[in-house]
Design an enzyme around this catalytic site. Structure first.
Site, PDB file in Angstrom:
ATOM      1  N   TYR A 137      45.398  19.691  61.018  1.00 33.56           N
ATOM      2  CA  TYR A 137      46.174  18.746  61.821  1.00 33.56           C
ATOM      3  C   TYR A 137      47.139  19.510  62.729  1.00 33.56           C
ATOM      4  CZ  TYR A 137      49.963  16.090  63.554  1.00 33.56           C
ATOM      5  OH  TYR A 137      50.896  15.592  64.409  1.00 33.56           O
ATOM      6  N   HIS A 196      50.868  15.934  57.203  1.00 31.24           N
ATOM      7  CA  HIS A 196      50.001  14.839  57.678  1.00 31.24           C
ATOM      8  C   HIS A 196      49.209  14.212  56.544  1.00 31.24           C
ATOM      9  CE1 HIS A 196      47.989  12.858  61.207  1.00 31.24           C
ATOM     10  NE2 HIS A 196      49.189  13.085  61.677  1.00 31.24           N
ATOM     11  N   HIS A 251      59.588   8.604  65.471  1.00 35.43           N
ATOM     12  CA  HIS A 251      58.310   9.175  65.882  1.00 35.43           C
ATOM     13  C   HIS A 251      58.255   9.207  67.410  1.00 35.43           C
ATOM     14  CE1 HIS A 251      53.670   8.777  65.791  1.00 35.43           C
ATOM     15  NE2 HIS A 251      53.974   9.948  65.297  1.00 35.43           N
TER      16      HIS A 251
HETATM   17  C1  GCO Z   1      53.569  13.261  64.662  1.00 39.81           C
HETATM   18  C2  GCO Z   1      52.361  12.468  64.298  1.00 39.81           C
HETATM   19  C3  GCO Z   1      51.336  12.306  65.360  1.00 39.81           C
HETATM   20  C4  GCO Z   1      50.242  11.354  64.895  1.00 39.81           C
HETATM   21  C5  GCO Z   1      49.694  10.578  66.054  1.00 39.81           C
HETATM   22  C6  GCO Z   1      48.693   9.517  65.578  1.00 39.81           C
HETATM   23  O1  GCO Z   1      54.255  13.717  63.740  1.00 39.81           O
HETATM   24  O2  GCO Z   1      53.864  13.309  65.879  1.00 39.81           O
HETATM   25  O3  GCO Z   1      51.833  12.931  63.078  1.00 39.81           O
HETATM   26  O4  GCO Z   1      50.815  13.509  65.792  1.00 39.81           O
HETATM   27  O5  GCO Z   1      49.246  12.070  64.245  1.00 39.81           O
HETATM   28  O6  GCO Z   1      50.785   9.968  66.703  1.00 39.81           O
HETATM   29  O7  GCO Z   1      48.175   8.807  66.664  1.00 39.81           O
HETATM   30 MG    MG Z   2      53.569  13.171  61.827  1.00 38.13          MG
END
Ligand code: GCO
Ligand code: MG
Length: 434
Positions: A163, A240, A340
């Site tokens: 990830y 993740h 986020h």
């Molecule tokens: C983060 C998130 C993203 C998500 C994505 C899903 O910490 O920014 O994990 O990378 O994976 O927004 O669509």
């Molecule tokens: Mg994340």
């Protein structure tokens, strides 16, 4: 009390940076007065559009723009069943647009409507990733030279899907469509006992993830970073939700010595009770929240102080109206915000994040996706980031707009598998949470 009413509710779909974005625009009975809100659920955008156009629009037409709380509460129960990502995103687009309108009517930015500033700007973190720890370090160095002090670090696990790095699919050629998707069949039993040979793994779009090789790579990365930069820079990492919970408990203890700013998504929401074990055994700061849609997931984690940072994707819980209440609960229990803010939060969503960041006492950090100029042109007023901080522009409302003519230049592209999030699998072919 204004007698301004909702005249129309429209959805704008655009992807200037190859990430599908969903924006709601509310037009009012006041000529020229409108608001914009983020409703971006990039894996299911057309369902959010339908939820807005088929259900919220007829429900909201001709309502007053003043009563945001009443609009939110009545929309929330208008579907009877509630707390779903799609419906929450639809509500978020409306909610953020109404806060934008209220700010414009009052002639003040939304953070002033919320009680004014607790800070001048919001410290941000950016993403450094690479194929090797050295490459991640070089990216970090470049960011540090630009004044960033908080950097998320993710490194490839050679031969595996990882990830947050570009190497996610090195272990398999990505088929163009479902019909090209070919399985090379399960791996031979003998290779089960040693590091897998990427050439013999299941060939599927998302690549193969195995916990232990990932954990070894991540720990090697932190060791390298601290050796090269010391402890003066804040590093963050996103697990993740991919490793078995007990390995997550072990990892949280193992990384304590690297003094991370936070360790994110150590467990999936389904396993979040394991955080109690982590809290009993180590002081690694914990971040969780982007996958939450439901208050029942959120409240226990804050009430029991099982996390240090609230990582909620604000449109996934319905917008500014619920987010500010969650932030207030966090303040009472000294749990900080870290909304986020990846590329699939639209610039409008980043502007909404920023309004809360500036007003909230228990602000922690703001994730920031570095938007290309192409995207910033579609969204005039996109929050500016400099010297490691995101700065409000002081304009009324959310302080951002959308250029609909330019947005139309970037229609959604066709995508294999409907644009689904990668199906990542273990070497035996079983699905891994994303
Ligand atoms: C983060 C998130 C993203 C998500 C994505 C899903 O910490 O920014 O994990 O990378 O994976 O927004 O669509
Ligand atoms: Mg994340």
């Amino acid at each position: 009390m204004s007698d301004t009413r909702i005249r129309d509710v429209r959805v704008i779909l655009t992807e200037p940076d190859n990430i599908r974005l969903v924006i709601v625009k509310i037009e009012t009975t006041e000529p020229g007065l409108y608001g914009v809100g983020c409703a971006t659920f990039t894996q299911r955008p057309s369902t959010v559009k339908a939820a807005v156009e088929d259900y919220l629009r007829p429900f909201l037409l001709d309502k007053s723009v003043d009563d945001i709380e009443d609009v939110w509460q009545s929309s929330y129960v208008s579907s009877y069943w509630r707390n779903s990502g799609v419906l929450n995103n639809a509500m978020s687009g409306v909610d953020q647009a109404l806060w934008d309108i209220k700010g414009k009517l009052a002639g003040m930015p939304v953070y002033d409507l919320l009680g004014g500033r607790a800070r001048e700007a919001a410290a941000v973190y950016v993403h450094a990733s690479g194929g090797t720890p050295e490459e991640v370090g070089d990216k970090m160095e470049a960011f540090m030279e630009k004044g960033f002090h908080h950097i998320r670090v993710q490194v490839d696990t050679p031969g595996y899907a990882t990830y947050g790095t570009r190497g996610a699919r090195k272990s398999a050629a990505r088929p163009k469509s479902r019909k090209d998707q070919v399985s090379q069949g399960p791996i031979p039993v003998t290779s089960w006992l040693r590091e897998y040979d990427p050439k013999t793994l299941y060939a599927h779009p998302g690549g193969v993830f195995e916990p232990k090789p990932y954990m070894r790579s991540a720990l090697g990365l932190f060791e390298y970073i601290r050796g090269r930069f010391g402890y003066g820079v804040e590093i963050l990492h996103d697990v993740h939700e991919r490793i078995p919970p007990i390995l997550g408990v072990w990892l949280a203890k193992e990384v304590e010595k690297y003094q991370l700013f936070f360790l994110e998504d150590l467990f999936p929401p389904e396993d979040q009770d394991y955080f109690r074990m982590v809290r009993e055994q180590c002081a690694t700061p914990i971040a969780m929240g982007e996958l939450w849609n439901n208050p029942h997931e959120i409240i226990p984690m804050i009430r029991e102080r099982l996390i240090d940072f609230i990582r909620i994707h604000i449109s996934q819980i319905g917008g500014i109206t619920p987010a500010r209440k969650i932030a207030a609960m966090g303040e009472l229990l000294n749990v900080r915000t870290a909304w986020h803010g990846p590329g699939d939060t639209s610039p409008v969503g980043h502007a909404a994040n920023l309004m809360l960041d500036i007003n909230t006492t228990n602000f922690g950090i703001q994730e920031y996706a570095i938007f290309p100029d192409r995207t910033k042109e579609v969204f005039p007023g996109c929050p500016e980031v400099r010297d490691g901080f995101m700065w409000p522009n002081g304009k009324p409302g959310l302080g951002i707009d959308i250029d609909e003519k330019l947005a139309r230049k970037y229609p959604f592209k066709e995508r294999a598998f409907g644009g689904a999030w990668d199906t990542v699998r273990r070497a035996d072919g079983s699905v891994v949470r994303p």
